[in-house]
Design a protein around this motif. Sequence first.
Motif, PDB file in Angstrom:
ATOM      1  N   UNK A   1      37.517  27.205  30.192  1.00 19.08           N
ATOM      2  CA  UNK A   1      37.904  27.839  31.329  1.00 19.08           C
ATOM      3  C   UNK A   1      38.098  29.254  31.148  1.00 19.08           C
ATOM      4  N   UNK A   2      37.351  30.080  32.194  1.00 21.52           N
ATOM      5  CA  UNK A   2      37.657  31.541  31.890  1.00 21.52           C
ATOM      6  C   UNK A   2      37.755  32.213  33.461  1.00 21.52           C
ATOM      7  N   UNK A   3      37.830  33.466  33.640  1.00 20.59           N
ATOM      8  CA  UNK A   3      38.019  34.043  34.844  1.00 20.59           C
ATOM      9  C   UNK A   3      36.552  35.204  34.928  1.00 20.59           C
ATOM     10  N   UNK A   4      36.104  35.253  36.086  1.00 14.43           N
ATOM     11  CA  UNK A   4      35.246  36.533  36.448  1.00 14.43           C
ATOM     12  C   UNK A   4      36.044  37.411  37.438  1.00 14.43           C
ATOM     13  N   UNK A   5      35.548  38.574  37.450  1.00 13.98           N
ATOM     14  CA  UNK A   5      36.208  39.567  38.260  1.00 13.98           C
ATOM     15  C   UNK A   5      35.317  40.309  39.394  1.00 13.98           C
ATOM     16  N   UNK A   6      35.673  40.645  40.376  1.00 17.48           N
ATOM     17  CA  UNK A   6      34.925  41.068  41.495  1.00 17.48           C
ATOM     18  C   UNK A   6      35.621  42.228  42.255  1.00 17.48           C
ATOM     19  N   UNK A   7      34.825  43.242  42.896  1.00 17.80           N
ATOM     20  CA  UNK A   7      35.845  44.425  43.481  1.00 17.80           C
ATOM     21  C   UNK A   7      35.252  44.631  44.839  1.00 17.80           C
ATOM     22  N   UNK A   8      36.136  45.192  45.596  1.00 17.69           N
ATOM     23  CA  UNK A   8      35.774  45.426  47.041  1.00 17.69           C
ATOM     24  C   UNK A   8      36.434  46.757  47.517  1.00 17.69           C
ATOM     25  N   UNK A   9      35.897  47.379  48.389  1.00 19.08           N
ATOM     26  CA  UNK A   9      36.799  48.363  49.068  1.00 19.08           C
ATOM     27  C   UNK A   9      37.557  48.184  50.281  1.00 19.08           C
ATOM     28  N   UNK A  10      37.271  46.841  50.732  1.00 19.28           N
ATOM     29  CA  UNK A  10      37.879  46.466  51.920  1.00 19.28           C
ATOM     30  C   UNK A  10      38.022  44.794  51.744  1.00 19.28           C
ATOM     31  N   UNK A  11      39.153  44.432  51.895  1.00 16.14           N
ATOM     32  CA  UNK A  11      39.568  43.044  51.838  1.00 16.14           C
ATOM     33  C   UNK A  11      38.732  42.217  52.938  1.00 16.14           C
ATOM     34  N   UNK A  12      38.330  42.754  53.968  1.00 15.07           N
ATOM     35  CA  UNK A  12      37.384  42.028  55.023  1.00 15.07           C
ATOM     36  C   UNK A  12      35.963  42.399  54.765  1.00 15.07           C
ATOM     37  N   UNK A  13      35.671  42.925  53.555  1.00  9.35           N
ATOM     38  CA  UNK A  13      34.408  43.317  53.401  1.00  9.35           C
ATOM     39  C   UNK A  13      33.610  42.535  52.158  1.00  9.35           C
ATOM     40  N   UNK A  14      32.673  43.230  51.697  1.00  8.15           N
ATOM     41  CA  UNK A  14      31.775  42.529  50.493  1.00  8.15           C
ATOM     42  C   UNK A  14      32.471  42.874  49.146  1.00  8.15           C
ATOM     43  N   UNK A  15      32.301  41.743  48.252  1.00 10.08           N
ATOM     44  CA  UNK A  15      32.866  41.779  47.138  1.00 10.08           C
ATOM     45  C   UNK A  15      31.695  41.763  46.123  1.00 10.08           C
ATOM     46  N   UNK A  16      31.860  42.682  44.981  1.00 11.66           N
ATOM     47  CA  UNK A  16      30.668  42.943  44.320  1.00 11.66           C
ATOM     48  C   UNK A  16      31.071  42.374  42.624  1.00 11.66           C
ATOM     49  N   UNK A  17      30.468  41.370  42.163  1.00 10.66           N
ATOM     50  CA  UNK A  17      30.782  40.759  40.951  1.00 10.66           C
ATOM     51  C   UNK A  17      30.901  42.135  39.802  1.00 10.66           C
ATOM     52  N   UNK A  18      31.794  41.824  38.862  1.00  7.10           N
ATOM     53  CA  UNK A  18      31.935  42.792  37.642  1.00  7.10           C
ATOM     54  C   UNK A  18      31.652  42.051  36.585  1.00  7.10           C
ATOM     55  N   UNK A  19      31.566  40.984  36.361  1.00  5.23           N
ATOM     56  CA  UNK A  19      31.287  40.016  35.385  1.00  5.23           C
ATOM     57  C   UNK A  19      32.598  39.327  34.630  1.00  5.23           C
TER      58      UNK A  19
END
Length: 423
Positions: free
Chosen positions: A334-352
């Motif tokens: 098991x491992x974790x992926x990260x994502x980022x967004x500018x808005x909690x209600x918006x789009x999340x972009x994968x970081x890897x």
Amino acid sequence: MTQKVILFLLIGMLTLACNSGGSGDSTDESNESDADSNSDGDSDTDGDSDSDGDSDTDGDSDTDGDSDSDGDSDSDGDSDSDGDSDSDGDSDSDGDSDSDGDTDSDGDSDSDGDSDSDTETGPTCAFPNSFKWTDHGGPLAQPKNGWVSLKDFSTCGYNDQILVYSTYHDGSNYHSQMMLFDDWDSMGSATQVDLPFDTVAPTITYFEPKDIWILAYQWCSAYFCYRTSKDPTDPNGWSSEQALLKEDVVTEDGAQYGPIDQEIICDDDTCYLFYNGDNDHVYRASMPIGQFPGLFSGSEDILKDTAYFEAVQLYTVKGTGKYLMMIENNANPRSFSALVADDLGGKFTPLGNMASKANSTFSQNWTSDISHGDIFRKNPDQTHTIDSCKLELLYQGRDPNASSTYDTRPYRPGLLTMTQQPQ
């Protein structure tokens, strides 16, 4: 005889002259701004009753004295804006009973404890677009009371200590417990307090707008439930169970167990519920912050990836204006992926890759899994604010050689500390 009369008259004139001078003194001292009862005397603006005396603006009852703006009862004294009962004193906005003191919204006697957003200082680091970690050196604690595992961690600060809620398995069923301790090295000796009600995958959050703690969990009278409390360290202080989510939008996407692993986070206006379905999806619902806590509805499917599995977590990254999502991957180990967004209600972009054996250094090969956990939140409030200058991930790991069913896997708490500081 004549000389005596003249001498008597001279003495009388001198006496009259002295008396005349005394009246002048009384005018200039006793009844004027320089006398005891005037502006400089006991009853005047400079004396005991005046602006400089005991009853004046500079004395005991004036603006500079005991009862004035600089004295014990004034704006600078014991009862004034700088004294014991004023805006800077023991009962004021900076003192023991004020907004930064012991009985205020940020102090010792309020519900959120000492570890609030007003006490966090220091430099701000950039949003972490990549990650490198070092393990603490093995399990932080062993299950007690005959339990076989500790897992599904949620952690935050409380009164300068570390508060942890988690699931445990006793060999037959899932239950929950909490711990409070001073630092990570003392976690192993902390009392593991069995909660008097069953929760699975608990998440702990302080909701500042209503000065209450929220304990959310799954596998209850609804898909997700919550309880509230004024004291998260009192296992008997939690309210009765309330429904957090009743709707099911995950089964149609192939979820076998329904909605799992709830996560609550709020911005200034809205509270969000994020969750998984063990089906490669991430779901989100929301409500106005003024209506929280309550029943969420209107869930939407916001992410789909064959790697995304469960244990979704959301954070506000201090000073960056960005939000971090971490989600556990359906992989072995098991491992974790990260994502980022500018808005909690918006789009999340994968970081890897966020946390795995590939980007973590271990002094002991005690686990291959980096599984369900939480980044330590010094500020426990609903914003889930973390400081990217110091990230500590409390996770569940296990002996890679241990053989058991999933429910009885011997999970233990581990800690990863970020060693690559974002610039």
